[in-house]
Design a protein around this motif. Structure first.
Motif, PDB file in Angstrom:
ATOM      1  N   VAL A  38      18.725   2.681   6.541  1.00  0.00           N
ATOM      2  CA  VAL A  38      19.936   2.065   5.987  1.00  0.00           C
ATOM      3  C   VAL A  38      20.782   3.103   5.267  1.00  0.00           C
ATOM      4  CG1 VAL A  38      20.805   0.436   4.271  1.00  0.00           C
ATOM      5  CG2 VAL A  38      18.956  -0.246   5.806  1.00  0.00           C
ATOM      6  N   HIS A  39      20.133   3.946   4.450  1.00  0.00           N
ATOM      7  CA  HIS A  39      20.862   4.984   3.716  1.00  0.00           C
ATOM      8  C   HIS A  39      21.491   5.995   4.672  1.00  0.00           C
ATOM      9  CE1 HIS A  39      20.046   3.671  -0.270  1.00  0.00           C
ATOM     10  NE2 HIS A  39      18.738   3.853  -0.211  1.00  0.00           N
ATOM     11  N   HIS A  40      20.745   6.375   5.715  1.00  0.00           N
ATOM     12  CA  HIS A  40      21.255   7.372   6.660  1.00  0.00           C
ATOM     13  C   HIS A  40      22.525   6.884   7.346  1.00  0.00           C
ATOM     14  CE1 HIS A  40      21.601   9.484  10.538  1.00  0.00           C
ATOM     15  NE2 HIS A  40      21.124  10.518   9.883  1.00  0.00           N
ATOM     16  N   ASN A  41      22.579   5.612   7.674  1.00  0.00           N
ATOM     17  CA  ASN A  41      23.740   5.054   8.367  1.00  0.00           C
ATOM     18  C   ASN A  41      24.855   4.636   7.417  1.00  0.00           C
ATOM     19  OD1 ASN A  41      22.685   5.315  10.978  1.00  0.00           O
ATOM     20  ND2 ASN A  41      21.498   3.447  10.752  1.00  0.00           N
ATOM     21  N   SER A  42      24.638   4.854   6.101  1.00  0.00           N
ATOM     22  CA  SER A  42      25.665   4.583   5.083  1.00  0.00           C
ATOM     23  C   SER A  42      26.185   3.150   5.153  1.00  0.00           C
ATOM     24  CB  SER A  42      26.838   5.573   5.237  1.00  0.00           C
ATOM     25  OG  SER A  42      26.397   6.901   5.134  1.00  0.00           O
ATOM     26  N   TYR A  43      25.289   2.199   5.382  1.00  0.00           N
ATOM     27  CA  TYR A  43      25.722   0.806   5.429  1.00  0.00           C
ATOM     28  C   TYR A  43      26.330   0.363   4.095  1.00  0.00           C
ATOM     29  CZ  TYR A  43      23.035   0.408   9.765  1.00  0.00           C
ATOM     30  OH  TYR A  43      22.559   0.575  11.041  1.00  0.00           O
ATOM     31  N   ASP A  44      25.831   0.946   2.992  1.00  0.00           N
ATOM     32  CA  ASP A  44      26.340   0.549   1.683  1.00  0.00           C
ATOM     33  C   ASP A  44      27.753   1.067   1.429  1.00  0.00           C
ATOM     34  OD1 ASP A  44      25.226   3.105   1.757  1.00  0.00           O
ATOM     35  OD2 ASP A  44      24.977   3.166  -0.413  1.00  0.00           O
ATOM     36  N   GLN A  45      28.225   2.007   2.281  1.00  0.00           N
ATOM     37  CA  GLN A  45      29.578   2.544   2.142  1.00  0.00           C
ATOM     38  C   GLN A  45      30.533   2.015   3.212  1.00  0.00           C
ATOM     39  OE1 GLN A  45      30.383   4.449  -0.468  1.00  0.00           O
ATOM     40  NE2 GLN A  45      28.260   4.248  -1.175  1.00  0.00           N
ATOM     41  N   ASP A  46      30.070   1.081   4.013  1.00  0.00           N
ATOM     42  CA  ASP A  46      30.884   0.585   5.118  1.00  0.00           C
ATOM     43  C   ASP A  46      32.141  -0.117   4.603  1.00  0.00           C
ATOM     44  OD1 ASP A  46      31.535  -1.794   7.181  1.00  0.00           O
ATOM     45  OD2 ASP A  46      30.661  -0.104   8.247  1.00  0.00           O
ATOM     46  N   GLU A  47      33.307   0.358   5.068  1.00  0.00           N
ATOM     47  CA  GLU A  47      34.575  -0.184   4.578  1.00  0.00           C
ATOM     48  C   GLU A  47      34.768  -1.642   4.987  1.00  0.00           C
ATOM     49  OE1 GLU A  47      37.821   2.265   5.679  1.00  0.00           O
ATOM     50  OE2 GLU A  47      37.007   4.076   4.749  1.00  0.00           O
ATOM     51  N   TYR A  48      34.283  -1.987   6.176  1.00  0.00           N
ATOM     52  CA  TYR A  48      34.459  -3.360   6.635  1.00  0.00           C
ATOM     53  C   TYR A  48      33.615  -4.321   5.800  1.00  0.00           C
ATOM     54  CZ  TYR A  48      36.616  -1.095  10.630  1.00  0.00           C
ATOM     55  OH  TYR A  48      37.421  -0.328  11.417  1.00  0.00           O
ATOM     56  N   ALA A  49      32.407  -3.888   5.435  1.00  0.00           N
ATOM     57  CA  ALA A  49      31.567  -4.730   4.584  1.00  0.00           C
ATOM     58  C   ALA A  49      32.212  -4.926   3.216  1.00  0.00           C
ATOM     59  CB  ALA A  49      30.183  -4.097   4.434  1.00  0.00           C
ATOM     60  N   LYS A  50      32.751  -3.832   2.658  1.00  0.00           N
ATOM     61  CA  LYS A  50      33.408  -3.922   1.351  1.00  0.00           C
ATOM     62  C   LYS A  50      34.623  -4.837   1.403  1.00  0.00           C
ATOM     63  CE  LYS A  50      32.026   0.646  -0.367  1.00  0.00           C
ATOM     64  NZ  LYS A  50      32.511   1.977  -0.822  1.00  0.00           N
ATOM     65  N   GLU A  51      35.343  -4.774   2.521  1.00  0.00           N
ATOM     66  CA  GLU A  51      36.556  -5.582   2.656  1.00  0.00           C
ATOM     67  C   GLU A  51      36.251  -7.072   2.560  1.00  0.00           C
ATOM     68  OE1 GLU A  51      40.159  -6.214   5.926  1.00  0.00           O
ATOM     69  OE2 GLU A  51      38.837  -4.465   6.033  1.00  0.00           O
ATOM     70  N   ASN A  55      27.730  -6.837  -0.025  1.00  0.00           N
ATOM     71  CA  ASN A  55      26.972  -5.778  -0.675  1.00  0.00           C
ATOM     72  C   ASN A  55      25.646  -5.567   0.050  1.00  0.00           C
ATOM     73  OD1 ASN A  55      28.874  -5.390  -2.809  1.00  0.00           O
ATOM     74  ND2 ASN A  55      28.079  -7.243  -3.799  1.00  0.00           N
ATOM     75  N   ILE A  56      25.258  -4.319   0.196  1.00  0.00           N
ATOM     76  CA  ILE A  56      24.015  -3.977   0.877  1.00  0.00           C
ATOM     77  C   ILE A  56      22.925  -3.760  -0.171  1.00  0.00           C
ATOM     78  CG2 ILE A  56      22.909  -2.449   2.533  1.00  0.00           C
ATOM     79  CD1 ILE A  56      25.319  -3.998   3.621  1.00  0.00           C
ATOM     80  N   SER A  57      21.873  -4.544  -0.086  1.00  0.00           N
ATOM     81  CA  SER A  57      20.776  -4.456  -1.051  1.00  0.00           C
ATOM     82  C   SER A  57      19.581  -3.754  -0.421  1.00  0.00           C
ATOM     83  CB  SER A  57      20.367  -5.861  -1.510  1.00  0.00           C
ATOM     84  OG  SER A  57      19.192  -5.810  -2.292  1.00  0.00           O
ATOM     85  N   GLU A  58      18.785  -3.078  -1.255  1.00  0.00           N
ATOM     86  CA  GLU A  58      17.569  -2.441  -0.770  1.00  0.00           C
ATOM     87  C   GLU A  58      16.395  -3.424  -0.726  1.00  0.00           C
ATOM     88  OE1 GLU A  58      16.591   1.109  -2.806  1.00  0.00           O
ATOM     89  OE2 GLU A  58      18.474   2.139  -2.321  1.00  0.00           O
ATOM     90  N   LYS A  59      16.628  -4.627  -1.192  1.00  0.00           N
ATOM     91  CA  LYS A  59      15.586  -5.646  -1.160  1.00  0.00           C
ATOM     92  C   LYS A  59      15.497  -6.218   0.251  1.00  0.00           C
ATOM     93  CE  LYS A  59      14.067  -9.900  -3.420  1.00  0.00           C
ATOM     94  NZ  LYS A  59      14.396 -10.936  -4.441  1.00  0.00           N
ATOM     95  N   LEU A  60      14.352  -6.073   0.884  1.00  0.00           N
ATOM     96  CA  LEU A  60      14.185  -6.486   2.269  1.00  0.00           C
ATOM     97  C   LEU A  60      13.842  -7.967   2.363  1.00  0.00           C
ATOM     98  CD1 LEU A  60      12.163  -3.443   3.625  1.00  0.00           C
ATOM     99  CD2 LEU A  60      14.628  -3.793   3.616  1.00  0.00           C
ATOM    100  N   ALA A  61      14.273  -8.579   3.449  1.00  0.00           N
ATOM    101  CA  ALA A  61      13.989  -9.995   3.682  1.00  0.00           C
ATOM    102  C   ALA A  61      13.680 -10.201   5.155  1.00  0.00           C
ATOM    103  CB  ALA A  61      15.182 -10.852   3.265  1.00  0.00           C
ATOM    104  N   CYS A  62      12.865 -11.184   5.468  1.00  0.00           N
ATOM    105  CA  CYS A  62      12.528 -11.530   6.844  1.00  0.00           C
ATOM    106  C   CYS A  62      13.324 -12.768   7.256  1.00  0.00           C
ATOM    107  CB  CYS A  62      11.032 -11.822   6.979  1.00  0.00           C
ATOM    108  SG  CYS A  62       9.983 -10.377   6.714  1.00  0.00           S
ATOM    109  N   VAL A  63      13.959 -12.696   8.407  1.00  0.00           N
ATOM    110  CA  VAL A  63      14.744 -13.826   8.901  1.00  0.00           C
ATOM    111  C   VAL A  63      14.414 -14.059  10.367  1.00  0.00           C
ATOM    112  CG1 VAL A  63      16.649 -13.432   7.297  1.00  0.00           C
ATOM    113  CG2 VAL A  63      16.677 -12.315   9.518  1.00  0.00           C
ATOM    114  N   ASP A  64      14.557 -15.305  10.802  1.00  0.00           N
ATOM    115  CA  ASP A  64      14.400 -15.624  12.218  1.00  0.00           C
ATOM    116  C   ASP A  64      15.659 -15.187  12.953  1.00  0.00           C
ATOM    117  OD1 ASP A  64      11.909 -16.761  11.834  1.00  0.00           O
ATOM    118  OD2 ASP A  64      12.765 -18.719  11.323  1.00  0.00           O
TER     119      ASP A  64
END
Length: 313
Positions: A38-51, A55-64
């Motif tokens: 996640v850090h390598h791909n800079s998801y926390d800096q993604d402009e579209y996500a910010k727009e 927010n990108i959290s380091e807390k992991l979750a399992c989803v179907d």
């Protein structure tokens, strides 16, 4: 408008394996490995996500979840491919384009292959002007293996063929002939010439010594030159785009004094090279002014340092 040819990338699993240096085929990723990706791909800096306030959290979750096929995209109504299924592309290689100012509003990427006839039809559809800056590199086995020779020859032959085509079809054509390009680099992966400059700044001489006497121009000036001759009604023919012509030893003398922390070589072995200068009066007659050699390398070195290529200097 810009166009880009896509190439086949690494698969996701291969990319992750190279990133974390582990065999991810035989055992699952740890939480720490997932966070590293996640850090390598800079998801926390993604402009579209910010727009959208994401927010990108380091807390992991399992989803179907389930994997859906790629959606079909609609292109220009008057293009050859009105609908198409997106192909895999090297998005990392294009990332710097989307980071340009105004890219989200004004940039459109169209897939094309340089050597495929008609491949750029969709890209230029409806355009008033086209800026063509790519040249295929040709080669003949047995003559020379120097890529610089083939690159220069390909430029010459491409321009010659273009002028012949313009004469036959009545196309309004102007060509800009840039010198050795210096300045900031947008992509992290350096071009052939930018790599030569980086080597010079690191104290390497082998690749750069063959240039001898060379004309230089700031990359910003090339872009501005294209715009100037496109917008100027009286512009015509060929334009030399060069700020200054220097011998290698004059160049390294300037660099050594201006950047004493860099291991720039003191001098080069002298080769017999023709002395030449370039007449850029035709471009100056349009009111064009060039940046100097100092500003070229100031911007170039700042960019290389920002990208981590000169971290140790």
């Amino acid at each position: 408008m810009s166009s880009a040819a896509f190439i086949e990338p690494l698969s996701v699993i291969e990319f992750v394996a190279q990133l974390i240096g582990k065999d991810v085929l035989t055992r699952p990723l740890s939480d720490a490995d997932r966070v590293k990706t996640v850090h390598h791909n800079s998801y926390d800096q993604d402009e579209y996500a910010k727009e959208f306030g994401i927010n990108i959290s380091e807390k992991l979750a399992c989803v179907d979840a389930r994997i859906l096929p790629a959606p079909w995209l609609k292109y220009h109504d008057n293009g050859k491919e009105k609908d198409c299924l997106p192909r895999q592309g090297n998005h990392t290689k294009l990332k710097h384009l989307w980071q340009l100012e105004g890219a989200k509003e004004r940039l459109e990427l169209v897939k094309a292959k340089l050597m495929e006839k008609g491949s750029f039809d969709d890209a230029v559809m409806g355009c008033d002007g086209v800026f063509y800056m790519a040249t295929p590199v040709i080669g003949v086995v047995g003559l020379t293996s120097d890529p610089k020779i083939w690159y220069a020859l390909s430029k010459l032959l491409a321009e010659k063929a273009t002028w012949e085509f313009a004469k036959e079809t009545g196309m309004d054509l102007i060509t800009v002939l840039p010198a050795f390009v210096i300045g900031p680099s947008l992509p992290q992966d350096l071009s052939f010439t930018a790599s030569d400059v980086l080597g010079l700044l690191r104290g390497e001489t082998e690749r750069f010594k063959g240039y001898g006497r060379m004309a230089y121009v700031h990359i910003d000036d090339i872009a501005l030159c294209y715009i100037r001759v496109y917008e100027e009604p009286n512009a015509h023919g060929r334009y030399l785009c060069s700020s200054v012509v220097l011998d290698n030893n004059d160049l390294v003398n300037m660099l050594a004094k201006r950047y004493p922390s860099l291991p720039v070589p003191e001098r080069f072995e002298q080769f017999v090279r023709p002395h030449y200068d370039l007449d850029t009066s035709k471009l100056h007659s349009l009111g064009f002014k060039f940046k100097g050699i100092e500003e070229m390398f100031d911007d170039c070195i700042a960019s290389l340092r920002e990208q981590g290529h000169l971290d140790s200097y």
